[in-house]
Enzyme design. Structure first.
Site: not given
Ligand code: PLP
Length: 475
Positions: A62, A64, A249
């Protein structure tokens, strides 16, 4: 009853013996990934090194808070893990740590986006993002309207807690309609404009977005989730010159583990504290440090010349696929691609994206139904989205993607014949797929082709199911 002390210590029993049922499912999934053609544009195959981080004892801790300001003790190593990740994240995009900061704790892309809204907006502030049927992402806002029920529904939490107005691609060209965005932003006066999407085969005009944002007093955010690997290697334009905030991501073209990151400008507006506090304590609890370590390890790879070559190959492969499909007479949305994905418009062939996706699934080709320019509803998409990152990781090149286009062509021709016999209902169509001998023959060739390429992340020689045609029917 055996005393607790005398009970077996199970903490070192391998999964195979500890939980054979789960072990078997994982082995089945490994087999599926190895013998299929993975063309989902948001997916990739991570390396063994990344997997080692994910399966490490860092998951036990953990932490945080932020490095050197944690709520629990014992974080002297974890602090170094997270700082290394932050340092590599800024370096990957050539950012000056005096001007930009990064939060590497978001569990994934969706929480990263919501953290930005929580940090920088007030409830019911206005947001403009690319419409879902135009290739946008749900987290950029989305409403539906049911004529039958007479109700409007906010599908995305972004549209529950904020007011969203989408902009679109031009249905003729497939390019973003910047004129419409400009006009609508002038009326709507959004607090935030979001660039970026999930199914847009072209690059983004950040200077134009900035101009529109400035004319209306809006903040500008880029969600570069899909293209973050290509941005890091200079294969797509950098959003950092123009944007206030950039989210991503880490598991798509960047090829890391599933996670999210938020980059923010460090200036008098105080985004740093607001964003850090939105991530924790406002939205999340303890960060997943095993994920953060895996992101850091991937970012080390992203900085190598090999990853630059990989990104270039991703683009070449997507283009080779688009060109080959076009040469076979098919319609590619926006007339081609400049990045890692291709949007194939199947409307001229009179088959829905949903049916074609199912036909591809039947031959171990994995792609997804997707709206194409001109589609009004996300429920019955008129095409499919095809991405190159995963199979490029498996060392495929242009000629391999041309072969894939041939497979896709064969599947489509077979699917059209099946549709003719089965009629319009997807249930009847899906049932007919299972017994079709032509699809069976394509599947065998797909399996043979796919298994001739290397597989990252795990050793094929130690897999439980090594038959290219898959596990026996009973498993
Ligand atoms: N933003 C965009 C442009 C995406 O294409 C995606 C997922 O495909 C996300 C955000 C969301 O990501 P996650 O699925 O990891 O929450």
């Amino acid at each position: 009853m055996t005393s607790f002390k005398d009970m077996e210590f199970t903490g070192l029993v391998p999964l195979k013996d500890h939980d054979p049922e789960m072990f078997d499912l994982i082995e089945q999934e490994k087999s599926r990934q190895w013998r299929s053609l993975e063309l989902i544009a948001s997916e990739n195959f991570t390396s063994k090194a990344v997997m080692e981080c994910l399966g490490s004892p860092l998951t036990n801790k953990y932490s945080e808070g932020l490095p050197h300001a944690r709520y629990y003790g014992g974080n002297e190593v974890i602090d170094q893990v997270e700082e290394l990740c932050q340092k590599r994240a800024l370096a990957a995009y050539g950012l000056d740590p005096e001007k930009w900061g990064v939060n590497v704790q978001p569990y994934s892309g969706s929480p990263a986006n919501f953290a930005v809204y929580t940090a920088l907006l007030r409830p019911h502030d206005r947001i403009m993002g690319l419409d879902l049927p135009s290739g946008g992402h749900l987290t950029h806002g989305f409403y539906t309207y049911s004529k039958k029920e007479g109700t409007r529904k906010a599908v995305s939490a972004t549209s529950v807690y904020f007011e969203s107005l989408p902009y679109r691609v031009n249905p003729e060209t497939g390019y973003i309609d910047y004129e419409q965005l400009d006009r609508d932003a002038g009326l709507f006066k959004p607090a935030l404009i979001i660039a970026g999407g999930s199914a847009y085969p072209r690059d983004w005009d950040y200077a134009k977005f900035r101009e529109i944002a400035d004319a209306n007093g809006a903040l500008l955010m880029m969600d570069m989730a899909h293209i973050s690997g290509l941005v890091a290697t200079g294969e797509q334009k950098s959003p950092f010159e123009y944007c206030d905030v950039v989210t991503t991501t880490t598991h798509k073209s960047l090829r890391g583990p599933r996670a999210g990151m938020i980059f923010f400008r460090k200036d008098e507006r105080g985004f740093e504290n607001r964003i850090n506090q939105a991530v924790f304590p406002a939205l999340q609890g303890g960060p997943h440090e095993h994920q953060i370590a895996a992101v850091a390890t991937q970012l080390k790879e992203v900085a190598t010349p090999e990853f630059k070559v990989y990104s270039q190959q991703v683009k070449k492969n997507a283009k080779a696929l688009a060109d080959k499909l076009a040469s076979l007479g098919y319609t590619i949305a926006s007339g081609g691609t400049e990045n890692h994905l291709v949007l194939w418009d199947l409307k001229p062939q009179n088959i829905t994206g949903s049916k074609y996706e199912k036909a591809c699934d039947a031959v171990c080709i994995t792609l997804n139904k997707n709206c194409v320019p001109g589609d009004r509803s996300a429920v019955t998409p008129g095409g499919v989205r095809i991405g190159a990152p995963a199979l490029t990781t498996r060392k495929m090149v242009e000629s391999d993607f041309e072969q894939i286009a041939e497979f896709l062509h064969e599947v489509l021709q077979a699917a059209l014949k099946i549709q003719e016999k089965s009629g319009p209902k997807i249930k009847d169509f899906a049932a007919a797929l299972e017994t079709d001998p032509e699809l069976q023959s394509i599947k065998e060739r797909v399996n043979k082709f796919a298994t001739s390429f290397p597989m990252p992340g795990f050793d094929v020689e130690t897999m439980k199911y090594q038959d290219p045609n898959g596990p026996p029917a009973s498993s």
